[in-house]
Design an enzyme around this catalytic site. Structure first.
Site, PDB file in Angstrom:
ATOM      1  N   ASP A  76       0.850  -1.197   0.000  1.00  0.00           N
ATOM      2  CA  ASP A  76       0.000   0.000   0.000  1.00  0.00           C
ATOM      3  C   ASP A  76       0.878   1.238   0.000  1.00  0.00           C
ATOM      4  OD1 ASP A  76      -3.286   0.178   0.838  1.00  0.00           O
ATOM      5  OD2 ASP A  76      -2.139   2.046   0.907  1.00  0.00           O
ATOM      6  N   ASN A 113      -5.159  -4.639  -7.035  1.00  0.00           N
ATOM      7  CA  ASN A 113      -6.423  -4.090  -6.538  1.00  0.00           C
ATOM      8  C   ASN A 113      -6.387  -2.583  -6.279  1.00  0.00           C
ATOM      9  OD1 ASN A 113      -9.006  -4.169  -4.776  1.00  0.00           O
ATOM     10  ND2 ASN A 113      -7.388  -3.517  -3.350  1.00  0.00           N
ATOM     11  N   TYR A 171     -11.982   7.710 -14.527  1.00  0.00           N
ATOM     12  CA  TYR A 171     -12.084   6.443 -13.774  1.00  0.00           C
ATOM     13  C   TYR A 171     -12.694   5.356 -14.652  1.00  0.00           C
ATOM     14  CZ  TYR A 171     -13.391   3.204 -10.013  1.00  0.00           C
ATOM     15  OH  TYR A 171     -13.536   2.089  -9.211  1.00  0.00           O
ATOM     16  N   LYS A 193     -10.930   1.851 -16.002  1.00  0.00           N
ATOM     17  CA  LYS A 193     -11.407   0.504 -15.676  1.00  0.00           C
ATOM     18  C   LYS A 193     -11.716  -0.290 -16.946  1.00  0.00           C
ATOM     19  CE  LYS A 193     -10.962   0.787 -11.245  1.00  0.00           C
ATOM     20  NZ  LYS A 193      -9.920   0.006 -10.560  1.00  0.00           N
ATOM     21  N   ILE A 250     -19.586  -0.574  -3.736  1.00  0.00           N
ATOM     22  CA  ILE A 250     -19.229  -1.251  -2.480  1.00  0.00           C
ATOM     23  C   ILE A 250     -19.051  -0.221  -1.364  1.00  0.00           C
ATOM     24  CG2 ILE A 250     -17.515  -2.797  -1.405  1.00  0.00           C
ATOM     25  CD1 ILE A 250     -19.093  -3.991  -3.780  1.00  0.00           C
ATOM     26  N   THR A 283     -17.075   1.029   0.784  1.00  0.00           N
ATOM     27  CA  THR A 283     -15.692   1.223   1.254  1.00  0.00           C
ATOM     28  C   THR A 283     -15.410   2.725   1.250  1.00  0.00           C
ATOM     29  OG1 THR A 283     -14.691   1.238  -0.934  1.00  0.00           O
ATOM     30  CG2 THR A 283     -14.959  -0.932   0.112  1.00  0.00           C
TER      31      THR A 283
HETATM   32  P1  NAD Z   1     -10.212   1.948  -0.705  1.00  0.00           P
HETATM   33  O1  NAD Z   1     -10.036   3.406  -0.977  1.00  0.00           O
HETATM   34  O2  NAD Z   1     -10.990   1.512   0.490  1.00  0.00           O
HETATM   35  O3  NAD Z   1      -8.774   1.250  -0.649  1.00  0.00           O
HETATM   36  C1  NAD Z   1      -7.819   1.502  -1.636  1.00  0.00           C
HETATM   37  C2  NAD Z   1      -6.432   1.272  -1.064  1.00  0.00           C
HETATM   38  O4  NAD Z   1      -5.498   1.492  -2.128  1.00  0.00           O
HETATM   39  C3  NAD Z   1      -6.068   2.237   0.067  1.00  0.00           C
HETATM   40  O5  NAD Z   1      -5.502   1.547   1.158  1.00  0.00           O
HETATM   41  C4  NAD Z   1      -5.058   3.177  -0.588  1.00  0.00           C
HETATM   42  O6  NAD Z   1      -4.089   3.689   0.320  1.00  0.00           O
HETATM   43  C5  NAD Z   1      -4.431   2.271  -1.629  1.00  0.00           C
HETATM   44  N1  NAD Z   1      -3.820   3.023  -2.724  1.00  0.00           N
HETATM   45  C6  NAD Z   1      -4.301   4.127  -3.343  1.00  0.00           C
HETATM   46  N2  NAD Z   1      -3.426   4.553  -4.258  1.00  0.00           N
HETATM   47  C7  NAD Z   1      -2.374   3.697  -4.222  1.00  0.00           C
HETATM   48  C8  NAD Z   1      -1.143   3.636  -4.918  1.00  0.00           C
HETATM   49  N3  NAD Z   1      -0.818   4.553  -5.839  1.00  0.00           N
HETATM   50  N4  NAD Z   1      -0.301   2.620  -4.632  1.00  0.00           N
HETATM   51  C9  NAD Z   1      -0.608   1.706  -3.689  1.00  0.00           C
HETATM   52  N5  NAD Z   1      -1.744   1.735  -2.984  1.00  0.00           N
HETATM   53  C10 NAD Z   1      -2.614   2.720  -3.245  1.00  0.00           C
HETATM   54  O7  NAD Z   1     -10.824   1.363  -2.051  1.00  0.00           O
HETATM   55  P2  NAD Z   1     -11.664   0.039  -2.414  1.00  0.00           P
HETATM   56  O8  NAD Z   1     -13.078   0.444  -2.539  1.00  0.00           O
HETATM   57  O9  NAD Z   1     -11.292  -1.098  -1.555  1.00  0.00           O
HETATM   58  O10 NAD Z   1     -11.152  -0.163  -3.905  1.00  0.00           O
HETATM   59  C11 NAD Z   1     -10.256  -1.170  -4.278  1.00  0.00           C
HETATM   60  C12 NAD Z   1     -10.378  -1.345  -5.780  1.00  0.00           C
HETATM   61  O11 NAD Z   1     -11.728  -1.666  -6.120  1.00  0.00           O
HETATM   62  C13 NAD Z   1     -10.022  -0.098  -6.601  1.00  0.00           C
HETATM   63  O12 NAD Z   1      -9.310  -0.476  -7.748  1.00  0.00           O
HETATM   64  C14 NAD Z   1     -11.385   0.459  -6.974  1.00  0.00           C
HETATM   65  O13 NAD Z   1     -11.340   1.229  -8.154  1.00  0.00           O
HETATM   66  C15 NAD Z   1     -12.162  -0.822  -7.164  1.00  0.00           C
HETATM   67  N6  NAD Z   1     -13.605  -0.682  -7.112  1.00  0.00           N
HETATM   68  C16 NAD Z   1     -14.213  -0.210  -5.990  1.00  0.00           C
HETATM   69  C17 NAD Z   1     -15.589  -0.056  -5.985  1.00  0.00           C
HETATM   70  C18 NAD Z   1     -16.325   0.489  -4.791  1.00  0.00           C
HETATM   71  O14 NAD Z   1     -17.522   0.736  -4.897  1.00  0.00           O
HETATM   72  N7  NAD Z   1     -15.673   0.659  -3.658  1.00  0.00           N
HETATM   73  C19 NAD Z   1     -16.346  -0.413  -7.110  1.00  0.00           C
HETATM   74  C20 NAD Z   1     -15.690  -0.892  -8.239  1.00  0.00           C
HETATM   75  C21 NAD Z   1     -14.317  -1.019  -8.216  1.00  0.00           C
END
Ligand code: NAD
Length: 260
Positions: free
Chosen positions: A38, A92, A160, A164, A193, A195
């Site tokens: 991270d 991820n 975004y 994707k 989600i 989060t």
């Molecule tokens: P989150 O923000 O809860 O967690 C993301 C993590 O990635 C954080 O710990 C952050 O510090 C880390 N991060 C950010 N930039 C970084 C970098 N440059 N290098 C290393 N780490 C980095 O997000 P999440 O909701 O768990 O999302 C995870 C993945 O799921 C992402 O790719 C997001 O686009 C995708 N996603 C999320 C959703 C949603 O609704 N939450 C929906 C579709 C896709």
């Protein structure tokens, strides 16, 4: 009972929060050694503390900005050095920039940063993992895309969404190229989600409802529900599955009209 990922080593990016955090914990529970990567050192260290207090010696933290190729290469080397091999990569980490908007209003800097992390970060995760996965005799790569890669939204986040879509196309092609090397590539496409990434963005009840009306289940998903899907794709249970757009979205992409 052996775990579902017994004797495997995984690298998970974005392991400090949300989906990556839940997946790291779950993979460790299933017997995997996990490298938690991270950009946020505090969150990454806390994740490893939480995991190792439940499953001793199962996880280590490495600070990585996936937008920097050298960091990603170092994380792969770290996994092999610390745990002896690499079998699973969960690319991820991703961002959703608060200033990401439509074609006319999105700043180029926002566009470039989104592509740097969400697209190049995944490419580098795949590129540097490949030699390690070959050395391990094969493996599974899961790249996090999104449902917005397969459905348009009138609430724009153009950079975004584009990023994707790129992850989805990249993953499919990698799956085909490397299929005979016993290296599988699948794209996880989460629906909305609960989060920090999404909830920080949908910071009013109105914004939340604007999305929820399209989800047949009528709720946001939970990070653990994505982690469970990632676990399946990481494990040998999915051994004949490669190149999929693995949608985990509460029925969102199947819906026209949702129940009242
Ligand atoms: P989150 O923000 O809860 O967690 C993301 C993590 O990635 C954080 O710990 C952050 O510090 C880390 N991060 C950010 N930039 C970084 C970098 N440059 N290098 C290393 N780490 C980095 O997000 P999440 O909701 O768990 O999302 C995870 C993945 O799921 C992402 O790719 C997001 O686009 C995708 N996603 C999320 C959703 C949603 O609704 N939450 C929906 C579709 C896709």
């Amino acid at each position: 009972m052996p775990g579902r990922l017994e004797n495997k080593v995984a690298l998970i990016t974005g392991a400090g929060s949300g989906i990556g955090l839940e997946a790291s914990f779950l993979f460790a529970r299933e017997g995997c050694k996990v490298v938690c990567a991270d950009i946020n050192g505090k969150a990454g260290v806390a994740a490893v503390e939480r995991i190792t207090s439940a499953y001793p010696s199962s996880a280590k933290f490495v600070k990585v900005d996936v937008g920097k190729e050298a960091d990603v290469a170092a994380a792969v080397a770290f996994a092999e050095r610390e745990f002896g091999a690499l079998h699973i990569v969960f690319n991820n980490a991703g961002i959703m920039h608060s200033a990401d908007d439509n074609a006319e209003t999105t700043e180029e800097t926002v566009w470039d940063l989104t592509m740097q992390i969400n697209v190049k970060g995944v490419w580098w995760g795949c590129k540097h993992a490949l030699p390690a996965l070959r050395r391990a005799g094969g493996g599974s790569v899961i790249n996090t895309a999104s449902f917005v890669a397969v459905r348009g939204a009138a609430t724009p986040q153009l950079a975004y969404t584009t990023s994707k879509g790129a992850v989805l196309a990249m993953t499919r092609e990698l799956a085909v190229i490397h299929a005979r090397e016993n290296i599988r590539f699948n794209a996880l496409c989460p629906g909305p989600i609960r989060t920090p990434l999404l909830m920080d963005f949908l910071n009013t009840e109105d914004k939340k409802q604007r999305r929820l009306v399209h989800v047949p289940m009528g709720r946001f998903g939970e990070a653990i529900e994505q982690a469970n899907a990632a676990l399946f794709l990481a494990s040998d249970e999915s051994s004949f599955i490669t190149g999929t757009d693995f949608v985990v979205d509460g029925g969102l992409t199947a819906a026209y009209v949702t129940p009242e």
